[in-house]
Every structure is written in structure tokens, then in C-alpha cells.
Design an enzyme around this catalytic site. Sequence first.
Site, PDB file in Angstrom:
ATOM      1  N   HIS A 118       0.841  -1.199   0.000  1.00  0.00           N
ATOM      2  CA  HIS A 118       0.000   0.000   0.000  1.00  0.00           C
ATOM      3  C   HIS A 118       0.874   1.247   0.000  1.00  0.00           C
ATOM      4  O   HIS A 118       1.933   1.288   0.634  1.00  0.00           O
ATOM      5  CB  HIS A 118      -0.958   0.005   1.197  1.00  0.00           C
ATOM      6  CG  HIS A 118      -0.295   0.183   2.528  1.00  0.00           C
ATOM      7  ND1 HIS A 118      -0.083   1.419   3.104  1.00  0.00           N
ATOM      8  CD2 HIS A 118       0.192  -0.723   3.415  1.00  0.00           C
ATOM      9  CE1 HIS A 118       0.497   1.271   4.283  1.00  0.00           C
ATOM     10  NE2 HIS A 118       0.687  -0.019   4.495  1.00  0.00           N
ATOM     11  N   ASP A 151       6.474   1.845   6.321  1.00  0.00           N
ATOM     12  CA  ASP A 151       5.041   1.546   6.291  1.00  0.00           C
ATOM     13  C   ASP A 151       4.344   2.458   5.292  1.00  0.00           C
ATOM     14  O   ASP A 151       3.793   3.470   5.667  1.00  0.00           O
ATOM     15  CB  ASP A 151       4.432   1.721   7.684  1.00  0.00           C
ATOM     16  CG  ASP A 151       2.971   1.314   7.737  1.00  0.00           C
ATOM     17  OD1 ASP A 151       2.537   0.528   6.874  1.00  0.00           O
ATOM     18  OD2 ASP A 151       2.265   1.793   8.636  1.00  0.00           O
ATOM     19  N   GLU A 178      -4.808   1.528   3.096  1.00  0.00           N
ATOM     20  CA  GLU A 178      -4.687   0.373   3.981  1.00  0.00           C
ATOM     21  C   GLU A 178      -4.814   0.790   5.434  1.00  0.00           C
ATOM     22  O   GLU A 178      -5.350   0.039   6.261  1.00  0.00           O
ATOM     23  CB  GLU A 178      -3.330  -0.311   3.747  1.00  0.00           C
ATOM     24  CG  GLU A 178      -3.086  -1.551   4.589  1.00  0.00           C
ATOM     25  CD  GLU A 178      -2.361  -1.271   5.909  1.00  0.00           C
ATOM     26  OE1 GLU A 178      -2.157  -2.218   6.683  1.00  0.00           O
ATOM     27  OE2 GLU A 178      -2.005  -0.108   6.163  1.00  0.00           O
ATOM     28  N   GLU A 179      -4.323   1.964   5.762  1.00  0.00           N
ATOM     29  CA  GLU A 179      -4.167   2.368   7.152  1.00  0.00           C
ATOM     30  C   GLU A 179      -5.483   2.446   7.916  1.00  0.00           C
ATOM     31  O   GLU A 179      -5.520   2.209   9.116  1.00  0.00           O
ATOM     32  CB  GLU A 179      -3.453   3.716   7.235  1.00  0.00           C
ATOM     33  CG  GLU A 179      -2.026   3.717   6.693  1.00  0.00           C
ATOM     34  CD  GLU A 179      -1.077   2.891   7.544  1.00  0.00           C
ATOM     35  OE1 GLU A 179      -1.498   2.392   8.605  1.00  0.00           O
ATOM     36  OE2 GLU A 179       0.078   2.728   7.137  1.00  0.00           O
ATOM     37  N   GLU A 236       4.744  -5.403   3.802  1.00  0.00           N
ATOM     38  CA  GLU A 236       4.151  -4.505   4.786  1.00  0.00           C
ATOM     39  C   GLU A 236       5.208  -4.015   5.757  1.00  0.00           C
ATOM     40  O   GLU A 236       6.320  -4.546   5.816  1.00  0.00           O
ATOM     41  CB  GLU A 236       3.037  -5.258   5.531  1.00  0.00           C
ATOM     42  CG  GLU A 236       2.269  -4.466   6.562  1.00  0.00           C
ATOM     43  CD  GLU A 236       1.623  -3.213   6.009  1.00  0.00           C
ATOM     44  OE1 GLU A 236       2.325  -2.178   5.962  1.00  0.00           O
ATOM     45  OE2 GLU A 236       0.443  -3.246   5.622  1.00  0.00           O
ATOM     46  N   HIS A 255       4.484   4.553  12.726  1.00  0.00           N
ATOM     47  CA  HIS A 255       3.412   5.548  12.568  1.00  0.00           C
ATOM     48  C   HIS A 255       3.779   6.906  13.151  1.00  0.00           C
ATOM     49  O   HIS A 255       2.890   7.691  13.498  1.00  0.00           O
ATOM     50  CB  HIS A 255       2.102   5.059  13.202  1.00  0.00           C
ATOM     51  CG  HIS A 255       1.366   4.071  12.353  1.00  0.00           C
ATOM     52  ND1 HIS A 255       0.162   3.500  12.738  1.00  0.00           N
ATOM     53  CD2 HIS A 255       1.655   3.533  11.139  1.00  0.00           C
ATOM     54  CE1 HIS A 255      -0.251   2.672  11.789  1.00  0.00           C
ATOM     55  NE2 HIS A 255       0.648   2.676  10.816  1.00  0.00           N
TER      56      HIS A 255
END
Length: 976
Positions: free
Chosen positions: A156, A168, A200-201, A226, A300
Amino acid sequence: MKLKSVFRSVLKYRKTNLSLLLLITYSIITLLYIFDHERYKLNLPKEDEHPEFNDLLETAWGDLQIITASFHPYTSKENDKVHDYLLKRVLEITGNSSFASVSDDKESERSILFQQQDPFNESSRFSRVTYFESSNILVKLEGKNPEEEGLLLSAHFDSVPTGYGATDDGMGVVSLLANLKYHIKHRPNRTLIFNFNNNEEFGLLGASTYFNHSWSNLTKYVINLEGTGAGGKAVLFRTSDTSTAKIYQQSVKENPFGNSIYQQGFYSRYVRSETDYKIYEENGMRGWDVAFYKPRNLYHTIKDSIQYTSKASLWHMLHTSLQLSAYVASNSLDTADQTPACYFDFIGLKFFVISAKTLFYWNCIFLLVSPVVAIGLYLISRDRMTWKSHSWLSWTRFPLSLAAGIIVQKLFSNDIIRSNPLTFSRNYFWPISAFFTQVIFTSYVLINCSNFFFPCADMKSLSIIELFIILWTILLFTSKLLYSSDYRYTGLYPLSIFFLLSTIAAILRLLALALGMRTRKRLGRECRDHHSNYSSHSQIDMERDGQENLEQPQDQFTSSQDDQASIQDDNVSTTSAGPSHNVDEDHGMDSSSQQHDERVPLLKGSNSMEEGLSTRENSLKLEYTDYAWIIQFLLIVPIPSFILFNSVDVIMDALNHTVQEGSKATFDVLRFGMVGSILMALPILPFFYKVNYITISLTALLFLISASKTLLVHPFTNSNPLKVRFSQNIDLSQGNAASVHVLGREGNFLKPMLQDLPSIKYSSTHINCTSVTNGMELCMYDGMQPNLLSTNGNTNISSMVKVHVLHNNRNSTERSPYEPIVAELLLEVKENRACTLTFESRHQAKSPVREITVYQKKNSAPQKTNITKTIKSASGINELQLHKLDFDQETYHIGVQWFPKLLTDGNLEDDKLGTKDELSVSISCYWGEYDSESVVNGTAVRKIPAFDELINYAPLSFSFTNEQKGLVIVKDAIIL
């Protein structure tokens, strides 16, 4: 003769030899650990040796730099720029290829409306419907043999609002580009589909949309790339079954990295994350989830950037995926074994796979055969009178010392909970080290104290046999877990290996006793009857603690005298009852009966205990006595210690930062640390009581250092920060105050940090901190207003979200009381991509909403609209999530149908106020851009100054991430 004496001295079971062997063992384990964690950094492809691979890596690194230049969540304009760049690169790579096709969901305006279980919370009973407009980019490479089931490669390209998305999932995306470039040059046998998916998140939506595409029917296998961490090595996080694990084993020959412990932990929800692999698996695909997994406190956050990763990490993922995809694309696959797999790698050199079901069968065989063999050998040795009889004190000291170590460990863990519960987040080595050294030190002290007062003739052998019994019980329990979980507990394999090796060691000891000469015990008795004061110059001083072998001054002995002394080992039953009777384990002789006496024969040919035994028997017994402990040590200690240490490290490396996610995770990590340290201690406990004073002193020192570090050192640093979640909430139904929400772990961390912010410190702003569920703390204060839009006038935040009711027949006289109620809403939201509607009835326990309609054209008049998507649910719909692509299209047009209370409960009671059928609708809309500016009255201003302030003024021991899908949430509510 001297060489033989030296050799025997070096290998004899002595304190110094044992301590040295332990040092060598743990040194090797440490070196292997370092090698495993650093080797991948040295394996970058060189231009002169592997020009194609070098080109793929350099190109991928350049792509990564461009993709991660800014934050690019689905809710941002930067997301479109990343999409456009990827589409450009895909078209460049595919060029005029005759077997390549490209499909852009954005161009084809692909959208889906579907009912979705919360992908991040499987226990949620919240019924969710999601509308999603996709911008996935798909590439099809038609294989030479299109009849073969196809392979999907997926990653993604969206990030979270607070991260650049380097790992990510930028590395996954550029690895896909590299794979595409490789397979364009090397046409695959089977068809390959590449899915560069979006969003995706916040719902795994790009992967869900894939199954709305016709190409999804071509693929059976999937490689999902991923990042659930922020760098390091890319691990085989999950795989479908034993067949797919073996495919990984056969394909990834260079730097394989995987462990089914991760798989079990992920499926057990110890990690609160999810990947697109979940969607693919639920739709019947089989494959491999390859991901970065650590460190989660940078995951993140702003540190998920190219500055905090490396080409080595990128190459590890790229090369792993390339090896795997090339093998799958070009080979016929054996996929018959669909049982879950247990798998692990050995320091990146070798990959091992076994079916979890096969492991269960082997466990059953071990559990059945091992006690039968052990009991049989015991009965034989009893019959041949070669088994030593031991008192209950001898049999209980090992398990009691282990139990005492566990109790002390529990008390120490209570101190950790009270004083520093988040210490694992900083460095899990210190608490694990403290637990480990405390257990072995406690065992050492108790066993040696017990041996001082009640000497045991064969402590090591008893401990090994008791370890076998303990591990048999553990294996029985874990095998039951494996079976009851339908073989999903794939992380239990280390216990099977440990049990097997310890069983071999115990059975070897029992076998030696069973094959011993029965006359020896009789001779021993005769010698004690006729030579009660027997002693000679060949006998050395007995150790007061009852240790197993003698450190003999070799120069004082003749060969036959050495043999004579060794013959007595392990064959005379002597368990003394008090400190006045000092027993030597090797020789089994009561030292009180061995006083020096003139009557003891000194000559080699004199009558003595070896009378009646052949020289060959003496030699064989001598060999066992002196060297058997080495075989036992090598079976029980090195391999199990390495596997158990590696397993504990794997678990803690993946979970240590989850202590920041709540008290439950904290207790899980603490429990894993305690159990793991006990398992790490078990291999050496049968031997550790005999280590020398230097070793035990170093053990005590290491415990003191580890305990101090664990209890006293602050859990958060610049390199290991506390991750805090941010959102700014504006509830239009309660005014326009921009309330900042900061969510983090309890422990007086948040409020002191917030009180030092300039906007709070130099004003009367009140901070309200409250405890919420699971050990978390929520702090709220009124922050600076966001500047979400560029404007030439004063920004009225209430104009950001407006709700228009176009139609509502709840109170219509034309509607029958038994007829569903229908309403239409028009949400007017500026420069927005994501909103959520939540439905609730004050008079019905479950949501009465049964049907949702999303209209394609969002015009003000319903007669000008076209129905595009409708979904129904008999169980009720609690929530509607909306995701659209066009920032300029400022409206969402929604139709809602719900049941009146009469239909849901059949109650005919009067509704004088006309409120029983009311439907409450809460609206939340999200904005995710913060690292950019708006122009207000000709002046450039930051979009979310409250978040900027936190980033700029909070200590470096804090990192920040989003609490929800946007950083700013504007809320409103209406009643239909």
C-alpha cells in the site's frame, strides 16, 4: 601418562571446567546473536558482482526518497501526488511490453460499498458499512503458461498523517516496483498481478477493493509486503500453511528470516495491528506476509522516515520478495499440505519447516515412548542393584529450588509493576537478565545450602531426571494446546526440541545405570563391611557441598588407583542424613568411613574394591564417570539455550513497545518475560549448582546491575520515546472550541509535558487528564484553532461541515406505522476525503438502520441523482464510513432506511411525543494534512498549529501519532 592425566583433568566434572564451558557456551550464543542481527547489513549487492541487483536497489532507493518526501495519508493531497508518481513509474517500466497491462482504479472511478467487520478489532460487534473510492494501480504480467494459478504481489502506498511511510509501506511499494522491473525482463511462467493499493491504514480498503476487479479471479497466491515496525529485517510474519512455508524455504536461500512465533503472536492479537494479508487470506488466497516488525514506538510516527532506515533494510525486503516471487513465478508448486506450519531460521543461514500437525504427532510419540523407556531402564537398574536409593530430601531439592526461584521472581515482578512497569519499552534486556540471573542464583544458593546439611550423592543426575519429568508435563500441556487450537499454536516448537534433547540426556544416564555391573554394589558393601576406615593416597579431599566429581591431584595417583577411584562413582547408594556425613557424588562413599589408616593396602596388587572387576570394566566405567557429564551438558545446554534465548528475544523484540498500548499489553509482556527467563534458566539448572565462586559472583553482580537498571532507569529516551496519540476535536453541536486530545499511558508522563507548552504555560488554559480504559490516560485542553482552508476572510469553523436533510418521512401521515422510515442527507464538507456517520436509537437496543444508499452525484435535488450503491443488513447498521477521492466535490449524498420501533419489538404503546422512532446521527469528518500551510488573508499559516506546538516543544522522549484517521475531527449531530 602425563598427557592422559592432563586430558582427564581438563574434561573431568569440576567447578572450573563447568564454569569455563558455560562461559564458552554463552559467548558463542552472544556471537551468533550479533552475527544474526548484523549480517544482513553486509550483504548489499555490488555493482561489479551483481549489476542487475545493484541497479534494482539503487533505483528502489531513489523511488523511496521521492515517495517519502512528505506525509501522504489517504486524506491528503500528497496522496494523489504519490499515486501519480507510481503510475508514471509503472508506465515507464512496462513500456511497450506485449504481456503487460495497467489498470488505474482512479481513472476507471472504481468504488465499492460493502459491510465490513472492524479489521483491527475482531471482537467488535459494531456493524460497519464502508463506501470507498479507490485509486489502486494494478499491473498484470501475463505468464507464459496462463493456465497456472496466478500470483499477486501487494503493497500500500498511503501513510498515516504523522509518518512519512518509509517502512510503512514505502519499502514495500518500491520493492514491488523492483519486482515488476525484474519480471518485465524475465517473463514469468505464471501470471503476476501487482497491486499498488491505497488506504490500507484505515480499513485495509485497497486490498478489499482488489476483489472488485476482474483480475482478482486470476490469482491464487499472494506476497504481501508490509511494515508494522520501522526498519531492521523483513520477517516472514505469517504464511498460510506448511506448503507455503516450504516454498519460502526452497526459494529464499539468502538471508531467510522468519519465525512462526510471530505468526502465533499476531493471530493471538498480542500486536494491535493488521495488514492487507488478512483480507487476502479471508478471500481464500494463500501466501506470505513479509513485513518489518520493529520498533513499534517509531511506527506511525515522524521517525518512520528515510533518515531512520537504510539500504540494508530495503535490500532485505526487496531481495526476499524477489527470491520468493521468482521461484513462485517459474516453478510448479506442491501445495498439498495445508496444515499450519512451525518454522524458524538459524541466524539467516538455514530455514526449517515442520507441519504443526506433524509436530503434534511427534510430541505424542515422545510423551508415550519416553516414560516407558525411562521406567523400563529404572526397573532394570533396580533389578541389577545399580540404582542408588535417594531420600525424599534429595529428590525434592531441585524442584523446590526452582519453585523458590519462581516465587522470588514473582515478588520481584511486583516491584517492577509498582515502581517501573514500562521499563520493557526502553530495554527488555535488563528485566530479562534480572529474572534469569535471579532464578539461577536462587537455585544455586538453595541447592548448595541443602547439600551442605543433607549431602546428595548424585545431584546432577537427579536434576536431569527431574528436568525430564518437568518438561514432560510441560510438553503434555502444550500438546493439548496445539491440538485444541487446531494446530494454530505454531510458536510452541522450542519446547519440543528442548524436551527431546533433555530426554536423551536423562535416558543416557538411566541406560548407564541399567548396564552397570551388579557385583559392584555388592563389592561396595563388602568394602564398607571389611574396610570401614578405608583410605589411600589415591583419594582426594571430599567437597563439603556434595558435588559430583573430584578435582584430583594427578601426580599422586597411579593409573590403577585412578581407575579404582572412578569405579566407585554413581554405584554406591549413600545419601547421608546430616552434615557430619560428607558424601562425594562421584564416589558415593561416606567420608566418615574413609579416615586414613595404616591397614589400607597401598600396593597396586593389594585386595581392594576393584577385586573381581576386569580391567576393561574399570576402563569403561572410568570413561563414563569422567566424561559422561560433557555429553549431558552438550545435549541439554547449548542448543536448547540458543533456541530458547532466540525465542524469548523474538517475542520481546516484537512486543516490548506494546507496553505503551495499555495495561493488558504490559502484563502480557511481563508474563512473557518471566516465563521466558525461567525457560532460559532450565537448561543450566541441573549443572549450575557446581559453578565456581567467580561465576556465581558474576551472576550475583549481573543480577544487581540488571535489577537496578530495571527498577530505577526512566523507561523513555530520545531513541526509545513514549508514543502519544493526538487529535483535535471540534464539536459543532457544543460550540467551536478546538479541544486537543492527547492519549498515552498512565504514569504522570503527559500532564508535565503539556504544562510546559507555551500556549498553556503563559495562559490560563486548563488541562483535564482522566484515566480511561486499559491503563491509558486522556488529557484534554483547548488548543489553537486549526487553519484547514485557505480563505480571504475570517474562517468560520462551523462552515466546514453542514448537514442538510433532503427528505425524512418519519412523521409523514402517508407512511404506514409498519413501513420502514426513509431519509436522505446531504453532507457539505470542504476539502475533505473521509467522514463517518454513526446511527443510534435511544429507544431501541440495536441500531434500527437496515439499508444504506450512496448516490454517485451529490446534487441538491434528489431527482437529479443516480443511485449507485445500496446495501442492506438484517442485523442493523451502526456506522457508515465514507471515503471519496475528489477534494473539489464537497458533498456526500446518503440515503438511510430504518425500522420503526413497532417493527423491531412489536410494542404498540402510544408515542404521544413522536420520539420513539427518532434516529440519532453523529457525523465526524477528518482532515489529515498538517505539514503544510493555508493562506489566510494573504498570510501563510500552519494548518494545525496545536500539533506543531507539540512536535516543537515536547521533549525528544515523546513521539506522536494520530489517534484517528485524521488529526482534526469536526463533529456534528442531528436527529432524524
